[in-house]
Each structure stands twice: as C-alpha cells, then as structure tokens.
Scaffold this motif. Structure first.
Motif, PDB file in Angstrom:
ATOM      1  N   SER A  62      58.148  62.116  -1.224  1.00 58.42           N
ATOM      2  CA  SER A  62      56.446  61.807  -0.465  1.00 58.42           C
ATOM      3  C   SER A  62      56.185  63.521   0.252  1.00 58.42           C
ATOM      4  CB  SER A  62      56.070  61.003   0.278  1.00 58.42           C
ATOM      5  OG  SER A  62      55.908  59.804  -0.761  1.00 58.42           O
ATOM      6  N   GLY A  63      57.121  63.695   0.961  1.00 59.97           N
ATOM      7  CA  GLY A  63      56.451  65.284   1.734  1.00 59.97           C
ATOM      8  C   GLY A  63      56.843  66.347   0.756  1.00 59.97           C
ATOM      9  N   LEU A  64      57.870  66.450   0.066  1.00 68.13           N
ATOM     10  CA  LEU A  64      58.394  67.465  -1.123  1.00 68.13           C
ATOM     11  C   LEU A  64      57.271  67.459  -2.482  1.00 68.13           C
ATOM     12  CD1 LEU A  64      59.921  69.492  -1.860  1.00 68.13           C
ATOM     13  CD2 LEU A  64      61.320  68.081  -3.089  1.00 68.13           C
ATOM     14  N   THR A  65      56.407  66.268  -2.247  1.00 70.81           N
ATOM     15  CA  THR A  65      55.593  66.084  -3.509  1.00 70.81           C
ATOM     16  C   THR A  65      54.286  66.447  -2.951  1.00 70.81           C
ATOM     17  OG1 THR A  65      56.635  64.109  -4.837  1.00 70.81           O
ATOM     18  CG2 THR A  65      54.703  64.719  -4.666  1.00 70.81           C
ATOM     19  N   ALA A  66      54.115  66.399  -1.573  1.00 74.47           N
ATOM     20  CA  ALA A  66      52.988  67.094  -1.045  1.00 74.47           C
ATOM     21  C   ALA A  66      53.268  69.120  -1.242  1.00 74.47           C
ATOM     22  CB  ALA A  66      52.772  66.761   0.341  1.00 74.47           C
ATOM     23  N   LEU A  67      54.400  69.570  -1.040  1.00 79.57           N
ATOM     24  CA  LEU A  67      54.771  71.215  -1.143  1.00 79.57           C
ATOM     25  C   LEU A  67      54.096  71.412  -2.534  1.00 79.57           C
ATOM     26  CD1 LEU A  67      57.946  71.526   0.772  1.00 79.57           C
ATOM     27  CD2 LEU A  67      56.032  71.564   1.720  1.00 79.57           C
ATOM     28  N   TRP A  70      67.868  71.461   1.625  1.00 81.61           N
ATOM     29  CA  TRP A  70      66.757  71.675   1.049  1.00 81.61           C
ATOM     30  C   TRP A  70      66.363  72.906   1.578  1.00 81.61           C
ATOM     31  CZ3 TRP A  70      63.296  66.865   0.173  1.00 81.61           C
ATOM     32  CH2 TRP A  70      63.454  66.502  -0.534  1.00 81.61           C
ATOM     33  N   HIS A  71      67.154  72.904   2.316  1.00 81.56           N
ATOM     34  CA  HIS A  71      66.625  74.533   2.993  1.00 81.56           C
ATOM     35  C   HIS A  71      65.223  74.483   3.477  1.00 81.56           C
ATOM     36  CE1 HIS A  71      70.043  76.232   1.691  1.00 81.56           C
ATOM     37  NE2 HIS A  71      70.071  76.413   0.902  1.00 81.56           N
ATOM     38  N   LEU A  72      64.747  73.788   4.589  1.00 85.98           N
ATOM     39  CA  LEU A  72      63.274  73.359   4.575  1.00 85.98           C
ATOM     40  C   LEU A  72      62.608  74.272   5.087  1.00 85.98           C
ATOM     41  CD1 LEU A  72      61.122  70.925   4.870  1.00 85.98           C
ATOM     42  CD2 LEU A  72      62.032  70.493   6.915  1.00 85.98           C
ATOM     43  N   SER A  73      63.097  74.960   6.146  1.00 88.13           N
ATOM     44  CA  SER A  73      63.282  76.036   6.609  1.00 88.13           C
ATOM     45  C   SER A  73      61.988  77.380   5.703  1.00 88.13           C
ATOM     46  CB  SER A  73      63.789  76.892   7.527  1.00 88.13           C
ATOM     47  OG  SER A  73      63.905  75.971   9.039  1.00 88.13           O
ATOM     48  N   ALA A  74      63.384  77.753   4.869  1.00 88.44           N
ATOM     49  CA  ALA A  74      62.584  78.502   3.105  1.00 88.44           C
ATOM     50  C   ALA A  74      61.499  77.911   2.825  1.00 88.44           C
ATOM     51  CB  ALA A  74      64.326  78.792   3.189  1.00 88.44           C
ATOM     52  N   LEU A  75      62.250  76.461   2.228  1.00 90.21           N
ATOM     53  CA  LEU A  75      60.717  75.939   1.443  1.00 90.21           C
ATOM     54  C   LEU A  75      59.288  75.686   2.518  1.00 90.21           C
ATOM     55  CD1 LEU A  75      61.842  72.594   0.859  1.00 90.21           C
ATOM     56  CD2 LEU A  75      62.195  74.418  -0.825  1.00 90.21           C
ATOM     57  N   GLN A  76      58.906  75.946   3.697  1.00 89.07           N
ATOM     58  CA  GLN A  76      57.938  76.004   4.604  1.00 89.07           C
ATOM     59  C   GLN A  76      57.440  77.328   4.930  1.00 89.07           C
ATOM     60  OE1 GLN A  76      58.555  73.185   8.512  1.00 89.07           O
ATOM     61  NE2 GLN A  76      58.322  71.592   6.792  1.00 89.07           N
ATOM     62  N   ARG A  77      58.152  78.781   4.274  1.00 88.73           N
ATOM     63  CA  ARG A  77      57.224  79.793   4.345  1.00 88.73           C
ATOM     64  C   ARG A  77      56.581  79.742   2.983  1.00 88.73           C
ATOM     65  NH1 ARG A  77      62.513  81.370   6.523  1.00 88.73           N
ATOM     66  NH2 ARG A  77      62.988  82.235   4.849  1.00 88.73           N
ATOM     67  N   ALA A  78      56.972  78.884   1.639  1.00 89.56           N
ATOM     68  CA  ALA A  78      55.773  79.379   0.239  1.00 89.56           C
ATOM     69  C   ALA A  78      55.355  77.397   0.391  1.00 89.56           C
ATOM     70  CB  ALA A  78      57.144  78.751  -0.798  1.00 89.56           C
ATOM     71  N   SER A  79      55.497  76.939   0.930  1.00 91.87           N
ATOM     72  CA  SER A  79      54.646  76.097   1.236  1.00 91.87           C
ATOM     73  C   SER A  79      54.376  74.670   2.514  1.00 91.87           C
ATOM     74  CB  SER A  79      53.915  74.599  -0.149  1.00 91.87           C
ATOM     75  OG  SER A  79      53.193  73.772  -0.270  1.00 91.87           O
ATOM     76  N   ALA A 106      55.251  71.315  13.100  1.00 91.42           N
ATOM     77  CA  ALA A 106      56.578  71.543  12.534  1.00 91.42           C
ATOM     78  C   ALA A 106      56.541  72.332  14.081  1.00 91.42           C
ATOM     79  CB  ALA A 106      56.821  72.267  11.892  1.00 91.42           C
ATOM     80  N   GLY A 107      57.617  73.608  15.067  1.00 91.24           N
ATOM     81  CA  GLY A 107      57.914  74.250  15.724  1.00 91.24           C
ATOM     82  C   GLY A 107      56.843  74.032  16.707  1.00 91.24           C
ATOM     83  N   ASN A 108      56.704  72.738  17.066  1.00 92.63           N
ATOM     84  CA  ASN A 108      56.266  72.688  18.023  1.00 92.63           C
ATOM     85  C   ASN A 108      57.273  72.568  19.413  1.00 92.63           C
ATOM     86  OD1 ASN A 108      57.196  70.061  17.737  1.00 92.63           O
ATOM     87  ND2 ASN A 108      55.520  69.114  17.935  1.00 92.63           N
ATOM     88  N   GLY A 109      58.586  72.831  19.116  1.00100.22           N
ATOM     89  CA  GLY A 109      59.494  72.501  20.189  1.00100.22           C
ATOM     90  C   GLY A 109      60.163  71.623  20.157  1.00100.22           C
ATOM     91  N   LYS A 110      59.564  70.465  19.791  1.00104.03           N
ATOM     92  CA  LYS A 110      59.748  68.966  19.795  1.00104.03           C
ATOM     93  C   LYS A 110      60.229  68.002  18.807  1.00104.03           C
ATOM     94  CE  LYS A 110      56.045  68.517  23.084  1.00104.03           C
ATOM     95  NZ  LYS A 110      54.455  67.658  23.864  1.00104.03           N
ATOM     96  N   GLY A 111      61.337  67.388  18.736  1.00104.34           N
ATOM     97  CA  GLY A 111      61.585  66.516  18.102  1.00104.34           C
ATOM     98  C   GLY A 111      62.116  66.927  16.529  1.00104.34           C
ATOM     99  N   ALA A 122      56.060  77.938  -6.954  1.00101.19           N
ATOM    100  CA  ALA A 122      55.386  79.689  -6.348  1.00101.19           C
ATOM    101  C   ALA A 122      55.078  80.460  -7.105  1.00101.19           C
ATOM    102  CB  ALA A 122      55.720  79.585  -4.667  1.00101.19           C
ATOM    103  N   GLY A 123      56.154  80.448  -7.781  1.00100.72           N
ATOM    104  CA  GLY A 123      56.347  81.041  -8.810  1.00100.72           C
ATOM    105  C   GLY A 123      56.834  82.851  -7.920  1.00100.72           C
ATOM    106  N   ALA A 124      57.930  82.918  -7.352  1.00 97.54           N
ATOM    107  CA  ALA A 124      58.902  83.371  -6.777  1.00 97.54           C
ATOM    108  C   ALA A 124      60.095  82.411  -6.090  1.00 97.54           C
ATOM    109  CB  ALA A 124      58.488  84.018  -5.369  1.00 97.54           C
ATOM    110  N   CYS A 125      61.034  83.440  -5.773  1.00100.04           N
ATOM    111  CA  CYS A 125      61.764  82.734  -5.404  1.00100.04           C
ATOM    112  C   CYS A 125      61.864  82.404  -3.509  1.00100.04           C
ATOM    113  CB  CYS A 125      62.940  83.612  -5.151  1.00100.04           C
ATOM    114  SG  CYS A 125      64.573  82.914  -4.694  1.00100.04           S
ATOM    115  N   VAL A 126      62.020  80.950  -3.069  1.00102.30           N
ATOM    116  CA  VAL A 126      61.859  80.703  -1.796  1.00102.30           C
ATOM    117  C   VAL A 126      63.275  80.709  -0.609  1.00102.30           C
ATOM    118  CG1 VAL A 126      59.914  79.625  -3.118  1.00102.30           C
ATOM    119  CG2 VAL A 126      61.936  78.103  -2.474  1.00102.30           C
TER     120      VAL A 126
END
Length: 425
Positions: free
Chosen positions: A355-360, A148-157, A211-216, A406-410
């Motif tokens: 559920s997480g993706l729906t929240a995004l 799903w390229h999660l890191s890229a998704l989280q730059r949008a939401s 995310a990004g807390n250096g754990k898990g 988002a109306g943009a490529c992510v």
C-alpha cells in the motif's frame, strides 16, 4: 514580520504552567526569531606584526587593533541603523566577525547591499540557519531499506497527498511516528475513534510513519494522508476481529471520501456485500490491497477477489498463485500503541508495504489504474524456484517500479562511463 513575535507570545502564554521542556522550546523559538533579523559583518584584521620578545604568541589580544575594529563596527552599526550584538575574532582566516541586528520591520536585503559597498567591510551576509540530519534509528533494520532501497525510493516520491484508507483496528494517532499523519479518523465498531490498538497502529506505521524525524522507523510513503477507519477490534490475546457490517461501512466511507488506496490487512470468507463494494472500488479506480492468507490455498478473501492486489510475505515457502505478489513481512520494525516500537510478522504487514509503495507510484502518476499498478509492481515473470521451493514469481522490484513511474533511475544507477576490470593472477 510580526508573525514570529505573535507565535512567541502564544508560546509564552501556553508555557506559563508547562514543564521545563516547554521553556526550552520557547527559548529556541526566541533565538530563531532573533536570528531572522541579524546579519554578520566581517572586518578584516590588520596584518600580523611580530615582536622580538618571547611574550608574543601570535594571538589577537585586546590591543589597539582590536579596539579600532570595534569602533569601526559601532560606526557601521550607527550608520546603517543596526544594533551591535556580539563578535568573535577568527585569526585563522584574518577576520573579526560581528553580529548586528536590524529592527523587526526592516528588510535585511537593502542593508546587506549597502554594507557590501562599504570599503571598511570585507563582506556581509545573513545569519543562516541549519538543522541536523537525523536518521530514523530503526531504518537500517527495516527490510524495505535493505531490499527495496527505501531511502533511494523516497528521493523520487514520498506519496505526497495520496489518500490511503487503513481499514483495520484502532490507530494510535498520538504515536511519535504517526502524529499528524491521519487526515480522518472514524470508528465503525463502537464509536470510540480514539482507540489505539496494535494491529492498526503497526499497519499505519509501515505505510506512513514520519521519515527523518530521528525516531523509530520510516514509513514507505511518509507524505501520504491516512484515513484511520476502525472496522476491527482487538481482545487481549486474540487477533483483530471485524465483520461484514463494520467492514462494509468502512469501505463505503473510503469510497465516498476519495481514498486512492484501501488497505485490507485481513482475511475471511467471500461476502456479497463486500464484493459489491470492491467492484465499486475497481470502477472508481481505487487500488485495493489485501493480505494473502497463508492458511488458504487461494489466499482467502479479499486477496483472491479479482482486482485486489494480493500480497504474501517474501519468505512464504509455497508456490503462490500468479496473481499474488511478495513483499517484506517478517521481523518488521513498526509503531505500536503507547509510543512504542516493536517487531511484527505476517502477510498483514507485507500488504502494508505494498500500500505504501502504491502511494509512491500514484504520487508520480496519479491516473494509473489498479490493473496497471499491479503490472508495474510485479517483477518479470519467472518459473524459477529456489531449493526451498520458494517461487520467485511475484517478487517486487521496487526500484524498477518507481523508476518507471518517475521516468528516471532511482537506485543503483549505472555510471556514465564504462570501466573494465580483470582478475589478478
């Protein structure tokens, strides 16, 4: 300006009988507070001079030039009401860097402006702070990152402030990846809201681990706000168990407390009370995500109920009903009670991904209806079936779904210029 000092004082009081780690945190807070009052003043070193004897090594020794710069630094500190704290010569760039500190109640901007106009100063600047960019160590093995390229998704939401009700067994709210992630905790089983159980903790981690807390791991929607609603209980060696009454109470609580998403990673027989509550959820625009039961042809209840977003695992080999989506659900790293992490598999965890993706998506477009969310999540329909018999229908294109919202490529965005390639002989 007094707040950092107050915080340090409170930290000192709390750490009076604490272990050394607390003292280290106090030291770090003191350093950060001091840095907020400090400036760097650069004085230019004199041009290098060369002596014909063999003792000269091109260094910046404790000689008259260095002493003169220190005198200048002390004069500057006195003129602008600063305290000279430290310095470090940097001959490679021809600068001697002096650290000076203003009083706690003195704003730095006017001092920096005056220093910038002083002909003795090469330049002056704030003492900026930086932080390490830590990655979650299990992120690279999360299927959501690979597929799903999660890191890229989280730059949008990141699912900011979207309320997700996790109706499940107990969640370990003290887990390092979940600390502070639960807005509400309620127990509808036996009034033990602090119960920490495996299934609920794993589902919650997939949805909203830090995310990004250096754990898990990194949760799909780390800025979503979780309601930990314990309606199920666990017995050693047995799967989590729930009943109509506990689930009904939890779903009702989620509805009256403005949940936007209800995650039901469970399955059982159709039930009139629960169906009525799910109808109420649909009428309120609440997205309900259910796990597709692989033991039942229709996916079981609530996954098969109209309006519920049904989710099976990506590797389910069967030709699934048209309403079922596929998401990562095999060998998923996630949080476990007791501050641990481990691997889990099953449709329960595929549902948590959705559920997480729906929240995004809802963070980007808050007014989206559950029916439209279901359409946005689904890839374009196709009848293609792999050699193993695994239908590709219902497979989620997370990048496309978030990109549309988002109306943009992510992720994997095309470049602005075309390139032509040819095969070499």
């Amino acid at each position: 300006m007094r707040l950092p000092a107050i915080a340090i004082a409170l930290c000192a009081a709390l750490c009076a009988a604490a272990p050394p780690a607390c003292a280290a945190q106090q030291d770090a807070a003191t350093r950060e507070d001091a840095a907020s009052h400090r400036v760097l003043v650069m004085l230019r070193m004199p041009a290098p001079h060369f002596r014909p004897d063999s003792a000269y090594a091109g260094g910046y020794a404790e000689d008259g030039a260095r002493a003169a710069l220190r005198r200048t630094a002390r004069e500057l500190a006195a003129t602008y009401k600063l305290t000279l704290v430290d310095d470090w010569p940097m001959p490679a760039i021809g600068i001697d860097c002096f650290v000076m500190e203003a009083s706690a109640d003195a704003p730095l901007e006017p001092v920096l402006a005056l220093l910038a106009r002083d002909p003795r100063v090469a330049w002056a600047q704030p003492l900026n702070q930086y932080h390490g960019l830590e990655a979650d160590p299990l992120l690279q093995v999360q299927p959501a990152e690979r597929f799903w390229h999660l890191s890229a998704l989280q730059r949008a939401s990141t699912g900011r402030k979207v309320a997700v009700a996790v109706i499940d067994s107990g969640i370990d709210a003290d887990h390092p990846d979940l600390a502070g992630q639960l807005d509400r905790r309620e127990d509808f089983v036996d009034d033990k809201p602090d119960t920490a159980e495996a299934h609920g903790t794993a589902v919650a981690g997939i949805i909203a681990a830090h995310a990004g807390n250096g754990k898990g791991i990194a949760g799909i929607a780390p800025d979503a706000r979780l309601m930990g609603l314990r309606a199920c209980w666990e017995t050693r060696g047995q799967p989590a168990r729930c009943n109509t009454f506990t689930l009904g109470k939890a779903i009702h609580f989620a509805l009256v407390n403005d949940a936007r998403i209800i995650n039901l990673s469970l399955s059982g027989p159709p039930d009139r009370l629960l169906q009525t509550l799910l109808d109420a959820a649909a009428a309120r625009g609440v997205a309900v995500v259910g796990a597709f039961d692989p033991q039942r042809a229709d996916g079981g209840f609530p996954a098969s109920y109209p309006g519920v977003i049904a989710v099976a695992t990506d590797d389910d080999p069967r030709l699934l009903p048209a309403y079922a989506l596929r998401a990562p659900g095999t060998d998923i790293p996630t949080s476990l009670p007791g501050g641990r992490w481990g691997m889990v598999s099953g449709a329960s965890f595929a549902a948590a991904h959705v559920s997480g993706l729906t929240a995004l998506l809802l963070a980007l477009q808050p007014g989206t209806t559950p029916a439209r969310l279901r359409r946005e999540l689904a890839s374009p329909p196709t009848a293609r079936v792999s050699a193993s018999g695994n239908s590709r229908a219902g497979r989620i294109d997370a990048c496309a779904a978030v990109g549309r919202a988002a109306g943009a490529c992510v992720c994997q965005c095309p470049t602005t210029t075309a390139a032509t390639f040819e095969l070499l002989p």
